[in-house]
Design an enzyme around this catalytic site. Structure first.
Site, PDB file in Angstrom:
ATOM      1  N   GLU A 154       0.873  -1.177   0.000  1.00  0.00           N
ATOM      2  CA  GLU A 154       0.000   0.000   0.000  1.00  0.00           C
ATOM      3  C   GLU A 154       0.906   1.222   0.000  1.00  0.00           C
ATOM      4  OE1 GLU A 154      -3.662   1.912   0.087  1.00  0.00           O
ATOM      5  OE2 GLU A 154      -3.760  -0.058   1.000  1.00  0.00           O
ATOM      6  N   CYS A 191      -0.234  10.130   3.164  1.00  0.00           N
ATOM      7  CA  CYS A 191      -0.952   8.967   2.625  1.00  0.00           C
ATOM      8  C   CYS A 191      -2.127   8.588   3.496  1.00  0.00           C
ATOM      9  CB  CYS A 191      -0.009   7.783   2.455  1.00  0.00           C
ATOM     10  SG  CYS A 191       0.852   7.315   3.960  1.00  0.00           S
TER      11      CYS A 191
END
Length: 206
Positions: free
Chosen positions: A18, A52
């Site tokens: 991710e 993020c």
């Protein structure tokens, strides 16, 4: 990410990396609006939105959509964007190209039906500044819903009820982080643990 993938490849290990996020923040029917607004702002403006795990998709039920949107927008209007050496709330983005990429995603979303109620235009000042932007009427299929916008952009998504809010939160190719806002802590923990598809999920915080 490259280092982990290289090592995993040497050992023939399966990996999922991710390397970004499109975190949903779900404001349920029984949420404390003041707390939700405060946390969404803190969670989105962190590092000028260049994180993020910042609050990127704000999914709000019908019951709360107007008070939440009004309170969020009114609070954000008082925030100052400018030179970080001065008394401001947020500074510039990391580069001109990063700012232009944010604006392109905002513009594409507008063309697909999103509505800008704050910001959304590149200022005529020197530097890679982008205004704090709030968009409503955001839906799946728009970059503001589907993609990671790496800047101070608040994408507000309306849900019929708590269940649809959870479904919309999970409608993403990302799964980094999330948050759920509710006055019922036990319910919030169940949703965070069992219903939200994310690596970590906060309850009533960012």
């Amino acid at each position: 990410g490259k280092a982990v993938a290289k090592k995993a490849g040497e050992l023939l290990k399966k990996t999922v990396l991710e390397l970004g996020g499109n975190d949903p923040y779900i404001i349920l029917d029984d949420a404390n609006i003041e707390k939700a607004v405060e946390s969404c702002i803190e969670g989105r403006l962190l590092n000028t939105g260049q994180s993020c795990i910042s609050a990127k998709r704000l999914i709000v039920t019908n019951k709360n959509i107007f008070p939440f949107t009004n309170k969020l927008t009114a609070t954000l209007k008082s925030k100052v964007v400018g030179d970080p050496y001065e008394d401001v709330d947020i500074g510039p983005l990391v580069s001109i190209s990063a700012r232009d990429e944010v604006h392109e995603l905002v513009s594409e979303s507008i063309n697909l039906g999103a509505k800008v109620i704050l910001g959304g235009k590149i200022p005529k000042t020197k530097g890679s500044y982008y205004p704090i932007t709030v968009m409503t009427n955001v839906k799946p299929g728009m970059p503001a819903f589907d993609e990671e916008i790496f800047g101070p952009v608040f994408s507000i998504i309306q849900a019929e009820d708590d269940e649809e809010a959870i479904r919309l939160a999970n409608n993403s190719k990302y799964g980094l982080g999330a948050a759920v806002f509710t006055d019922d802590i036990k319910k919030g923990e169940i949703i965070a643990n069992e219903k939200i598809e994310a690596g970590l999920c906060f309850v009533n915080d960012y």
